[in-house]
Write a protein that holds these residues in place. Structure first.
Motif, PDB file in Angstrom:
ATOM      1  N   GLY A  85       2.778 -39.754  22.653  1.00  0.00           N
ATOM      2  CA  GLY A  85       2.882 -38.469  21.905  1.00  0.00           C
ATOM      3  C   GLY A  85       1.331 -38.387  21.430  1.00  0.00           C
ATOM      4  N   LEU A  86       1.057 -39.536  20.801  1.00  0.00           N
ATOM      5  CA  LEU A  86      -0.548 -39.372  20.357  1.00  0.00           C
ATOM      6  C   LEU A  86      -1.477 -39.167  21.461  1.00  0.00           C
ATOM      7  CD1 LEU A  86      -1.853 -39.647  17.705  1.00  0.00           C
ATOM      8  CD2 LEU A  86      -2.227 -41.912  17.902  1.00  0.00           C
ATOM      9  N   HIS A  87      -1.310 -39.823  22.595  1.00  0.00           N
ATOM     10  CA  HIS A  87      -2.214 -39.412  23.787  1.00  0.00           C
ATOM     11  C   HIS A  87      -2.314 -38.098  23.920  1.00  0.00           C
ATOM     12  CE1 HIS A  87      -1.131 -43.907  25.536  1.00  0.00           C
ATOM     13  NE2 HIS A  87      -1.484 -43.677  24.145  1.00  0.00           N
ATOM     14  N   ARG A  88      -1.043 -37.285  24.140  1.00  0.00           N
ATOM     15  CA  ARG A  88      -1.008 -35.990  24.283  1.00  0.00           C
ATOM     16  C   ARG A  88      -1.735 -35.153  23.350  1.00  0.00           C
ATOM     17  NH1 ARG A  88       3.944 -36.740  26.303  1.00  0.00           N
ATOM     18  NH2 ARG A  88       4.765 -36.347  24.269  1.00  0.00           N
ATOM     19  N   TYR A  89      -1.299 -35.700  21.930  1.00  0.00           N
ATOM     20  CA  TYR A  89      -2.028 -34.948  21.064  1.00  0.00           C
ATOM     21  C   TYR A  89      -3.595 -34.918  21.021  1.00  0.00           C
ATOM     22  CZ  TYR A  89      -3.983 -34.180  16.229  1.00  0.00           C
ATOM     23  OH  TYR A  89      -4.521 -33.773  14.961  1.00  0.00           O
ATOM     24  N   TYR A  90      -4.234 -35.885  21.207  1.00  0.00           N
ATOM     25  CA  TYR A  90      -5.749 -35.942  21.635  1.00  0.00           C
ATOM     26  C   TYR A  90      -6.326 -35.249  22.776  1.00  0.00           C
ATOM     27  CZ  TYR A  90      -6.156 -38.975  17.448  1.00  0.00           C
ATOM     28  OH  TYR A  90      -6.351 -39.471  16.314  1.00  0.00           O
ATOM     29  N   GLU A  91      -5.198 -35.405  24.015  1.00  0.00           N
ATOM     30  CA  GLU A  91      -5.603 -34.536  24.921  1.00  0.00           C
ATOM     31  C   GLU A  91      -5.755 -33.005  24.711  1.00  0.00           C
ATOM     32  OE1 GLU A  91      -2.852 -36.573  27.757  1.00  0.00           O
ATOM     33  OE2 GLU A  91      -4.426 -37.723  28.671  1.00  0.00           O
ATOM     34  N   GLU A  92      -4.783 -32.679  23.883  1.00  0.00           N
ATOM     35  CA  GLU A  92      -4.689 -31.136  23.529  1.00  0.00           C
ATOM     36  C   GLU A  92      -5.657 -30.810  22.752  1.00  0.00           C
ATOM     37  OE1 GLU A  92      -0.620 -30.879  21.990  1.00  0.00           O
ATOM     38  OE2 GLU A  92       0.390 -31.099  24.175  1.00  0.00           O
ATOM     39  N   ARG A  93      -6.700 -31.654  22.360  1.00  0.00           N
ATOM     40  CA  ARG A  93      -7.589 -31.358  21.562  1.00  0.00           C
ATOM     41  C   ARG A  93      -8.997 -31.636  22.013  1.00  0.00           C
ATOM     42  NH1 ARG A  93      -3.222 -31.617  19.601  1.00  0.00           N
ATOM     43  NH2 ARG A  93      -2.397 -30.398  17.754  1.00  0.00           N
ATOM     44  N   GLY A  94      -8.909 -31.802  23.351  1.00  0.00           N
ATOM     45  CA  GLY A  94     -10.096 -31.961  24.165  1.00  0.00           C
ATOM     46  C   GLY A  94     -10.512 -33.409  24.468  1.00  0.00           C
ATOM     47  N   PHE A  95      -9.944 -34.269  24.139  1.00  0.00           N
ATOM     48  CA  PHE A  95     -10.082 -35.811  24.696  1.00  0.00           C
ATOM     49  C   PHE A  95      -9.638 -35.933  26.056  1.00  0.00           C
ATOM     50  CE2 PHE A  95     -10.548 -36.100  20.221  1.00  0.00           C
ATOM     51  CZ  PHE A  95     -11.548 -37.087  19.889  1.00  0.00           C
ATOM     52  N   LYS A  96     -10.607 -36.529  26.807  1.00  0.00           N
ATOM     53  CA  LYS A  96     -10.086 -36.960  28.205  1.00  0.00           C
ATOM     54  C   LYS A  96      -9.718 -38.458  28.209  1.00  0.00           C
ATOM     55  CE  LYS A  96     -11.253 -33.107  29.797  1.00  0.00           C
ATOM     56  NZ  LYS A  96     -10.234 -31.837  29.671  1.00  0.00           N
ATOM     57  N   HIS A  97      -8.767 -38.649  28.923  1.00  0.00           N
ATOM     58  CA  HIS A  97      -8.207 -40.111  28.910  1.00  0.00           C
ATOM     59  C   HIS A  97      -9.403 -40.854  29.719  1.00  0.00           C
ATOM     60  CE1 HIS A  97      -5.767 -43.499  31.026  1.00  0.00           C
ATOM     61  NE2 HIS A  97      -5.754 -43.668  29.606  1.00  0.00           N
ATOM     62  N   VAL A  98      -9.736 -42.178  29.178  1.00  0.00           N
ATOM     63  CA  VAL A  98     -10.883 -42.874  30.058  1.00  0.00           C
ATOM     64  C   VAL A  98     -10.393 -43.899  30.875  1.00  0.00           C
ATOM     65  CG1 VAL A  98     -12.786 -44.281  29.754  1.00  0.00           C
ATOM     66  CG2 VAL A  98     -12.619 -42.384  28.307  1.00  0.00           C
TER      67      VAL A  98
END
Length: 157
Positions: A85-98
């Protein structure tokens, strides 16, 4: 910038609405040497009281601007690997999974977002010395000072 610089967002009556730490420490267990060589800042301990849910978006935008003002290219964060859920939160705010690391440490999901172009910003030396305005996009935060206050020592929190 000092390592572990902590900021607080307070209401008009002095209640702490949120805290965040932003620093330049790159954990060698998480970030490889080529990433550590890139100018980046790391977001830690972003905590928002439930009744101010949504304020995190503004804090993240502020952190990206601040990192850019200080000449950085990236804002990075590590998140617990099992907190999707937190992964999704950051992705929705422009962060890309490294990448996600398999470590004995639970915080191994790595994300990054570009810092705002520092050339569009104001003098960064003055920013470290004074409270900073936190522009908010939502009317429901009218009671906030919209100011991030530097905390001189983490022992204060």
């Amino acid at each position: 910038m000092r390592a572990g610089e902590t900021w607080m967002i307070r209401t008009d009556d002095g209640e702490t609405a949120a805290t965040v730490a932003l620093d330049s420490f790159s954990d060698p267990q998480l970030w490889v040497p080529s990433e550590q060589a890139e100018p980046a800042m790391y977001l830690h301990r972003l905590i928002v009281r439930r009744k101010y849910a949504g304020l995190g978006d503004d804090i993240i935008d502020w952190a990206c601007r601040r990192a850019g003002q200080l000449g950085n290219h990236w804002v990075r964060i590590d998140v617990w690997t099992d907190n999707v859920g937190l992964h999704r939160y950051y992705e929705e705010r422009g962060f890309k999974h490294v990448r996600t690391l398999d470590l004995d440490y639970p915080s191994g999901a790595l994300f990054q977002r570009p810092a705002t172009d520092w050339r569009e910003q104001t003098d960064s030396d003055a920013l470290a010395q004074q409270p900073q305005a936190l522009p908010t996009r939502r009317g429901r935060f009218e009671n906030l000072q919209r100011t991030l206050w530097p905390v001189p020592s983490e022992a204060v929190i």
